[in-house]
Design a protein around this motif. Sequence first.
Motif, short mmCIF file in Angstrom:
data_model
loop_
_atom_site.label_atom_id
_atom_site.label_comp_id
_atom_site.label_asym_id
_atom_site.label_seq_id
_atom_site.Cartn_x
_atom_site.Cartn_y
_atom_site.Cartn_z
N UNK A 316 50.15 39.65 43.34
CA UNK A 316 48.84 39.22 43.78
C UNK A 316 48.69 39.40 45.30
N UNK A 317 47.67 39.99 45.88
CA UNK A 317 46.52 40.51 45.20
C UNK A 317 46.52 42.04 45.20
N UNK B 176 51.16 37.17 35.03
CA UNK B 176 51.27 38.42 35.75
C UNK B 176 51.46 38.24 37.26
N UNK B 177 51.45 36.98 37.69
CA UNK B 177 51.79 36.72 39.09
C UNK B 177 53.26 37.02 39.32
N UNK B 214 39.13 36.37 44.71
CA UNK B 214 40.49 36.49 44.20
C UNK B 214 40.71 37.76 43.38
N UNK B 215 39.65 38.31 42.82
CA UNK B 215 39.81 39.41 41.87
C UNK B 215 40.23 40.70 42.59
N UNK B 216 41.33 41.31 42.18
CA UNK B 216 41.82 42.51 42.88
C UNK B 216 40.92 43.73 42.70
N UNK B 243 44.37 36.80 37.64
CA UNK B 243 44.36 36.19 38.98
C UNK B 243 43.22 35.19 39.15
N UNK B 278 61.19 48.74 43.42
CA UNK B 278 60.43 47.89 42.50
C UNK B 278 60.66 48.37 41.08
N UNK B 279 60.51 47.46 40.14
CA UNK B 279 60.67 47.89 38.75
C UNK B 279 59.41 48.62 38.26
N UNK B 345 46.98 52.68 40.50
CA UNK B 345 46.76 51.69 41.55
C UNK B 345 46.93 52.36 42.91
N UNK B 346 46.66 51.65 44.00
CA UNK B 346 46.76 52.28 45.31
C UNK B 346 48.16 52.89 45.52
#
Lengths: 422, 360
Positions: A316-317, B176-177, B214-216, B243, B278-279, B345-346
């Motif tokens: 997050x985020x 998912x956090x 909060x929303x990504x 999230x 990272x996994x 994702x980015x």
Amino acid sequence: MAKKIHETPMLDELEKGPWPSFISGIKRLRDQHPDERIRGVANDLLGQLEHSYETRKGYWKGGTVSVYGYGSGVIPRFSEVGDAFPESREFHTLRVQPPAGNFYTTDMLRQLADSWEKWGSGLITFHGQTGNIMFIGASTDATQHFFDEINEYGWDLGGAGPCVRTGMSCVGAARCEMSCCNEQRIHRTLLNRFTDDVHRPSLPYKFKFKISGCPNDCVNSIERSDFAIIGIWRDNMKIDQDAVKEFIEKKGRQYVIDNVITRCPTNCMTLTDDDRIIVKDEDCVRCMHCLNVMPKALHPGDDKGVSVLIGGKRTLKIGDLMGTVIVPFMKLETEEDYQKLVELAENAIDFWAENGLEHERIGEMIERIGLVNFLEGIGVEPDPNMVLHPRQTSYVRTDGWDEEAEKWFRRKLEEKKQAAAG
Amino acid sequence: MTQAQATPRMPIESGCPDGFQYMHPVMRRNFGQWKYHEHPRPGVLRHVAYSGEEIWTVKAGTQRILDVFTIRKLCEIGDKYADGYVRFTIRSNIEFMVADKNKVEPLINALEEAGFVVGGTANSVTMISHTQGWLHCDIPGTDASGVVKAMMDELIDEFRNCRMPNRVHITTSCCQINCGGQGDIAINVQHTKPPRINHDQVANVCERPAVVARCPVAAIRPALVDGKPSLEVDEKKCICCGACYPPCPPMQINDPEHTKLAIWVGGNHSNARGRPTFHKLVAAGIPNNPPRWPEATAIVKRILRAYQQDARDWERINDWIERIGWPRFFELTGLPFTKYHIDNWRGARNSLNASTHIRF
Ligand code: HEM
Ligand code: SF4
Ligand code: SF4
Ligand code: SF4
Ligand code: SF4
């Protein structure tokens, strides 16, 4: 017990099998604990958990509970199905800061268990993923009493919410030959400088310190902390050639070639025909691999210190981030050295407190504003160890080049002078 | 009005306590002066200091959520068979330190007899690090302790032995956090449907701008629903991360059917050989199936078997896959490769293959 014992057919399945069962532990509290209150709490906790297992949903909600004088450290838990399970209706968690390295005497563990049994559920987790001792399951009233009691004999709450959180350190110098720093002193110096920021959340978001004694990074500090301090050395590694020979005699030449020499990420090792290991130390990135394979033969050098990486966090985020190098190396010997580390942390936190958006971790802020703005904000000069490679795109304005180059040469000159003097 | 309320007790802000007071005297004396260690058998370490003194460590797995009876049992063993000094690893294993080698065998026997499991050192599968779950978190999609107990029952022989190419750190997270963190293998909740919104409650419970922020993927916007201020979700955009749920519980993300588990591999915190990693996602859509989650365990075991058979000494899972390549990983594990494995994702472009390094 006067009250009916909840049926727990699903949880009972978790009593089967050879690994120790937390369900059996909670049942022991329900069936054997002398205190009726604890028996009741355990019974209703099991009842609610069984209900979760049946419906595949959680039934805790947050709220506000704290101890007098603090704004954090207690995680409030109120049951949404408290009518069915009234005795565990309030089931708050207290986060308590352990010592660096998580050391205890059995006497101290017993004392903590005694206090917890008096006020809480009788369940303790050593430790949460952030690093706290988690005392799980206290009513709102009991929270204050329990804290008062353990606070009198040396224990304090950790953080929760937008604040400095409890730190975490590896076992380090207490027992590990790889350690290049005093994790105990670093941990306490930093955490206890920010006690106010632990107890009174007023930062953009959470901030975690983690300390590993060497680049093996046993506490995952690069991936899991905002401010990672990792022990490292900058002179040559120490090689005990007799121990190398002994190792080769035992494991064979091929083993050393396949598992040490060819596995060095920078190809800086050679095995000579007469079974000596030679390392080109200026190429070594202190990855630890060869030391891990041959702990008796290879050791960190004597000129020890730490690297500091800032900005690690989980999803997050904006997605997972690792901390990146901010200070490639600093000594930590004198009081003054430690003061410099504290100042670095203060500067980083202050700059972030001012420039971070609400709910933005320091790594996310750096991602948003760029590393250079952050470095300028905290007064740290750029260093090639901060990057994997220089810029790839030509879209950049470079009209301050001469000035910046001048600064670099001046810095290098100064470093040379200092090295000569020191 | 009680005394306490009239004059509340002020906390003593002592912060982090001094660790030296709880350290074994041999460790205190030789602090920073250790020379090397040996690993005489699984679960046991022998550290030797430059002074010549040594300390023996016996490591054991527990249920992590300890009841006071279990704590007292561990203390009793610590007093009778060890020297009264213990520590916990970050994976919640307990370690007993003793100065006298002769105490090691009886200590191991006492621990095993009491139901604890000696092991977890070096190239074993050590204790799964886990989170809170249904037992005491407010947002979990699954239980953490239960998943771990069920899995450790099946991995216990790998905890007791050191038969893996290198150490294996498994983690679980129940939302998912991902408080569980990175792992060689990570078993994490993966939601597959957008939150269901209880519009009656949103206005009372949620700070709407904070939830929107909060929303990504900026999928949430304020809306009037049945004349009441609420929130709505653009379900095409929503990535089902959950999230929004912690700051706004009426946006229920957990679902008995659609909350699934996903498995990730190759997270490695160490700098040894390569930089930390990272996994990466390898399997999703795994049923969240209490009380024993057999489907998740089966995949974990399949990955472990392939790793054990195919990896070289000292290769962590990420090192192994880097050598053999992802095509071979999917082949060896029999797991399907799907469009969901391709990142968007980015920074995703960095994960694409811009070369002709192709595996055949
Ligand atoms: C709804 C509220 C949440 C609760 C109740 C909660 C609870 C916890 C707890 C109890 C721990 C272990 C703490 C310890 O060691 O004392 C933890 C760790 C952690 N939490 Fe949360 N959490 C919440 C929200 C979040 C959010 C929003 C994030 C994401 C930013 C997050 C990320 C993490 C991470 C990454 C860890 C592991 C940290 C580490 O390795 O240091 N949590 N959480
Ligand atoms: S991080 Fe390094 S010093 Fe610390 S315990 Fe691990 S190997 Fe030892
Ligand atoms: S520490 Fe790593 S980089 Fe340095 S010599 Fe050993 S294997 Fe090579
Ligand atoms: S992973 Fe999520 S659900 Fe699980 S304990 Fe952490 S915050 Fe709670
Ligand atoms: S689940 Fe995630 S993506 Fe979907 S609306 Fe909530 S915060 Fe946004």
